[in-house]
Design an enzyme around this catalytic site. Structure first.
Site, PDB file in Angstrom:
ATOM      1  N   ASN A  11      68.864  -2.278  35.921  1.00  0.00           N
ATOM      2  CA  ASN A  11      68.073  -1.727  37.015  1.00  0.00           C
ATOM      3  C   ASN A  11      67.034  -0.786  36.421  1.00  0.00           C
ATOM      4  OD1 ASN A  11      67.065  -0.432  39.246  1.00  0.00           O
ATOM      5  ND2 ASN A  11      68.992   0.543  39.845  1.00  0.00           N
ATOM      6  N   LYS A  13      64.677   0.674  37.887  1.00  0.00           N
ATOM      7  CA  LYS A  13      64.268   1.719  38.841  1.00  0.00           C
ATOM      8  C   LYS A  13      62.737   1.837  38.869  1.00  0.00           C
ATOM      9  CE  LYS A  13      68.750   3.816  38.274  1.00  0.00           C
ATOM     10  NZ  LYS A  13      69.584   5.010  38.388  1.00  0.00           N
ATOM     11  N   HIS A  96      71.654   0.606  46.856  1.00  0.00           N
ATOM     12  CA  HIS A  96      71.816   1.511  45.714  1.00  0.00           C
ATOM     13  C   HIS A  96      71.909   2.945  46.236  1.00  0.00           C
ATOM     14  CE1 HIS A  96      70.924   3.818  42.123  1.00  0.00           C
ATOM     15  NE2 HIS A  96      71.312   2.754  41.437  1.00  0.00           N
ATOM     16  N   GLU A  98      70.595   5.593  45.382  1.00  0.00           N
ATOM     17  CA  GLU A  98      69.304   6.281  45.521  1.00  0.00           C
ATOM     18  C   GLU A  98      68.599   5.860  46.800  1.00  0.00           C
ATOM     19  OE1 GLU A  98      67.905   5.244  41.608  1.00  0.00           O
ATOM     20  OE2 GLU A  98      69.468   6.532  40.773  1.00  0.00           O
ATOM     21  N   GLU A 166      79.494   2.283  41.861  1.00  0.00           N
ATOM     22  CA  GLU A 166      78.677   3.251  41.134  1.00  0.00           C
ATOM     23  C   GLU A 166      78.885   4.647  41.707  1.00  0.00           C
ATOM     24  OE1 GLU A 166      75.062   1.330  39.124  1.00  0.00           O
ATOM     25  OE2 GLU A 166      74.485   1.779  41.172  1.00  0.00           O
TER      26      GLU A 166
HETATM   27  P1  PGA Z   1      72.620   4.786  34.833  1.00  0.00           P
HETATM   28  O1  PGA Z   1      72.232   4.181  36.282  1.00  0.00           O
HETATM   29  O2  PGA Z   1      73.147   3.634  34.014  1.00  0.00           O
HETATM   30  O3  PGA Z   1      71.332   5.335  34.306  1.00  0.00           O
HETATM   31  O4  PGA Z   1      73.657   5.814  35.057  1.00  0.00           O
HETATM   32  C1  PGA Z   1      73.025   3.218  36.911  1.00  0.00           C
HETATM   33  C2  PGA Z   1      72.415   2.812  38.212  1.00  0.00           C
HETATM   34  O5  PGA Z   1      71.834   3.659  38.911  1.00  0.00           O
HETATM   35  O6  PGA Z   1      72.478   1.636  38.595  1.00  0.00           O
END
Ligand code: PGA
Length: 257
Positions: A11, A13, A96, A98, A166
């Site tokens: 991901n 982002k 997700h 976020e 997560e």
């Molecule tokens: P990270 O993010 O591996 O940077 O902790 C995971 C995610 O948000 O899918």
């Protein structure tokens, strides 16, 4: 025995220009193209999808979107529908943390988005996970079970669903959940899936872990029979690190059990 093919998704982002996306995906494809024991999915931002598609479409590496709107078309300024992603991506990340935290996505929107994705015969990577307060108050399991149950409401084709556990406190913090915590939650998620559907669906459902995974801890995480792969954030922006994670997964018990 149910065979669940391991999956690793990167991901990206809100990172990478189209040019950077091309360079990153080219480099990853060069190293991992023959990793057919593992499903590898790159999830660039929308603006890089077409550029990265041109790199990966002749390889075994697949493409995913980070979000989608639940409606097929219409007056939804700034949004992207599954119709617009058709033919471009095979996977879509849904719910997700976020998106839930910063853009007000609820279990209901997550369910609607997951339905839209699976109805278009793409795979929905449905994210669930508690924050630190829920965990401290010992409500993490109840919280995640509710997210699973409500996030799957009305989703009629669960074979097109992957669940990513997560925990929010582990995302981007450098502190991964322990294998015990991951296994416990993966079992609860599978129980909830069994309740919503049936045992066969639960046995076949791939459950990923995400939260500060990297090339140093992935081996231990995917060694657990409860974990079918990883949703990787930060480490997926580093071509060498992510490719190493793919190789580790391809050689691990996850790929052979
Ligand atoms: P990270 O993010 O591996 O940077 O902790 C995971 C995610 O948000 O899918």
């Amino acid at each position: 025995m149910t065979i669940r093919k391991p999956l690793i998704a990167g991901n990206w982002k809100m990172n990478t220009t189209p040019q950077e996306g091309v360079a990153l995906s080219q480099s990853i494809c060069r190293i991992v193209d023959d990793a057919d024991e593992v499903d590898v999915v790159l999830c660039p931002p929308f603006t890089s999808l077409i550029a990265v598609y041109s790199v990966v479409h002749h390889t075994t590496v697949m493409l995913g979107a980070q979000n989608v709107n639940q409606y097929p078309n219409g007056a939804y300024t700034g949004e992207v529908s599954v119709e617009m992603l058709r033919g471009l991506v095979s996977h879509v990340i849904v719910g997700h943390s976020e998106r839930r935290q910063y853009y007000g996505e609820t279990d209901q929107t997550v369910a609607a988005k997951a339905s839209a994705v699976v109805n278009a015969e793409m795979t929905a990577i449905v994210c669930v996970g508690e924050n630190d307060v829920e965990r401290e108050r010992r409500r993490a399991e109840r919280y995640v079970r509710r997210q699973v149950r409500q996030g799957l409401t009305g989703v009629v084709n669960p074979s097109h669903v992957v669940i990513a556990y997560e925990p929010i406190w582990a995302i981007g913090t450098g502190v991964s959940a322990t294998i015990g915590q991951i296994e416990y939650m993966a079992a609860s998620i599978r129980e909830e899936v069994c309740d919503v559907y049936d045992q066969d669906v639960a046995d076949g459902m791939r459950v990923l872990y995400g939260g500060s995974t990297n090339a140093s801890n992935i081996e231990q995480i995917v060694a657990s029979p409860a974990v079918d792969g990883a949703l990787v954030g930060g480490a997926s922006l580093n071509d060498a690190e992510f490719s190493k994670m793919v190789s580790i997964m391809a050689e691990s018990g996850a790929a052979t059990r």
